[in-house]
Motif scaffolding. Sequence first.
Motif, PDB file in Angstrom:
ATOM      1  N   ILE A 104       0.993  -1.227   0.090  1.00  0.00           N
ATOM      2  CA  ILE A 104      -0.052   0.046   0.067  1.00  0.00           C
ATOM      3  C   ILE A 104       1.063   1.261  -0.032  1.00  0.00           C
ATOM      4  N   PRO A 105       0.696   1.926  -0.959  1.00  0.00           N
ATOM      5  CA  PRO A 105       1.894   3.330  -0.972  1.00  0.00           C
ATOM      6  C   PRO A 105       1.562   4.096   0.310  1.00  0.00           C
ATOM      7  N   LEU A 106       2.828   4.392   0.410  1.00  0.00           N
ATOM      8  CA  LEU A 106       3.059   5.259   1.959  1.00  0.00           C
ATOM      9  C   LEU A 106       2.834   4.672   3.091  1.00  0.00           C
ATOM     10  N   LEU A 107       1.751   4.034   3.450  1.00  0.00           N
ATOM     11  CA  LEU A 107       1.097   3.352   4.579  1.00  0.00           C
ATOM     12  C   LEU A 107       2.144   2.236   4.882  1.00  0.00           C
ATOM     13  N   ILE A 150      14.453   5.103   0.939  1.00  0.00           N
ATOM     14  CA  ILE A 150      13.345   6.369   1.140  1.00  0.00           C
ATOM     15  C   ILE A 150      12.823   6.423  -0.175  1.00  0.00           C
ATOM     16  N   ARG A 151      13.406   6.486  -1.159  1.00  0.00           N
ATOM     17  CA  ARG A 151      13.060   6.779  -2.541  1.00  0.00           C
ATOM     18  C   ARG A 151      11.634   6.487  -2.896  1.00  0.00           C
ATOM     19  N   TYR A 152      11.229   5.128  -2.382  1.00  0.00           N
ATOM     20  CA  TYR A 152      10.189   4.581  -2.955  1.00  0.00           C
ATOM     21  C   TYR A 152       9.005   5.282  -2.116  1.00  0.00           C
ATOM     22  N   PRO A 153       8.934   5.568  -1.073  1.00  0.00           N
ATOM     23  CA  PRO A 153       7.978   6.423  -0.502  1.00  0.00           C
ATOM     24  C   PRO A 153       7.903   8.003  -1.243  1.00  0.00           C
ATOM     25  N   LEU A 154       8.984   8.442  -1.407  1.00  0.00           N
ATOM     26  CA  LEU A 154       9.181   9.713  -1.891  1.00  0.00           C
ATOM     27  C   LEU A 154       8.549   9.825  -3.337  1.00  0.00           C
ATOM     28  N   VAL A 155       8.866   8.865  -4.307  1.00  0.00           N
ATOM     29  CA  VAL A 155       8.175   8.837  -5.443  1.00  0.00           C
ATOM     30  C   VAL A 155       6.792   9.099  -5.287  1.00  0.00           C
ATOM     31  N   GLU A 156       6.291   7.934  -4.467  1.00  0.00           N
ATOM     32  CA  GLU A 156       4.814   7.908  -4.380  1.00  0.00           C
ATOM     33  C   GLU A 156       4.139   9.343  -4.011  1.00  0.00           C
ATOM     34  N   ALA A 157       4.995   9.844  -2.960  1.00  0.00           N
ATOM     35  CA  ALA A 157       4.273  11.084  -2.460  1.00  0.00           C
ATOM     36  C   ALA A 157       4.311  12.224  -3.491  1.00  0.00           C
ATOM     37  N   LEU A 158       5.525  12.351  -4.180  1.00  0.00           N
ATOM     38  CA  LEU A 158       5.860  13.385  -5.314  1.00  0.00           C
ATOM     39  C   LEU A 158       4.681  13.146  -6.325  1.00  0.00           C
ATOM     40  N   VAL A 159       4.556  12.045  -6.765  1.00  0.00           N
ATOM     41  CA  VAL A 159       3.356  11.907  -7.932  1.00  0.00           C
ATOM     42  C   VAL A 159       2.098  12.076  -7.680  1.00  0.00           C
ATOM     43  N   GLY A 160       1.736  11.668  -6.341  1.00  0.00           N
ATOM     44  CA  GLY A 160       0.334  11.945  -5.497  1.00  0.00           C
ATOM     45  C   GLY A 160       0.286  13.607  -5.338  1.00  0.00           C
ATOM     46  N   ILE A 161       1.227  14.187  -5.221  1.00  0.00           N
ATOM     47  CA  ILE A 161       1.122  15.634  -4.732  1.00  0.00           C
ATOM     48  C   ILE A 161       1.105  16.459  -6.182  1.00  0.00           C
TER      49      ILE A 161
END
Length: 266
Positions: free
Chosen positions: A50-53, A71-82
């Motif tokens: 599940i992304p981020l969570l 840490i890049r994995y959640p950063l990419v997910e957050a970046l695309v979401g934002i």
Amino acid sequence: MVWFLILVLGLALGSFLNVCIHRIPRGESVITPPSHCPRCGKRIRPYDNIPLLSYVLLGGRCRDCRARISIRYPLVEALVGILFVASYARFGLDWALVRALLLIVFLVLIAFIDLDCQIIPFRVSIPGLALGLASPLLPGSQVSLANAVTGAAVGAVFVAGSWLLWRFVLAGAFRKVGVNQKEGMGWGDLPLAAMIGAFVGWQSTVVALFCAVLSGVIVGLLLRAAGRTGRGQPMPFGPFLAFGGLVALFFGSVLFDLYIRAVLGR
């Protein structure tokens, strides 16, 4: 509800882009095998994907072997979401939003591949360019087909001209002062710059290229001052082009108009 759905879509695509960023440069399929830990090879369970969570709940480690997850994995997910949410705020629920989301996906994918491997695969940038040239056919497009083609040409000519300038002028000057400087741009940057131009049009492409060069110079100087890079050490330009493309996507027309008014005094 629409804001939430756009955010979820961005997080989900960000998770998929992480797979693409890791596998495409290695020539691997992005479909099979399913997501797995690169260290122990165990398949990642759906509730651990599940992304981020999932990253937070697992403490940034694989459930099975406890290897640390970048840490890049959640950063990419957050970046695309934002960026997806920002696109919805900027363009609304319109066909322009579809064009924006497509460009964001390609820019994030290419930027992080270039950061990791210092390559921009043609198998990513060429389809992106084709979609950019076809995007004016969407209903209500604010970028005409002629403008998209011109923008692609401006981006391509900029990279080709920069390469020729380097090869026949600047490279010799650097060698004379004893600096073995690598080429400033590779040919992989050409379809990326052309893709950005096709999506945003030639006026915003000028803004994108200016922001890419300016940010590249600033970051390069800061890294050099901090001792993170040495003389002649190459630095990927794709992420800076991607940054310029994002600036052009959201603010390109406004910044170009401000520049024209400043120059003409109107």
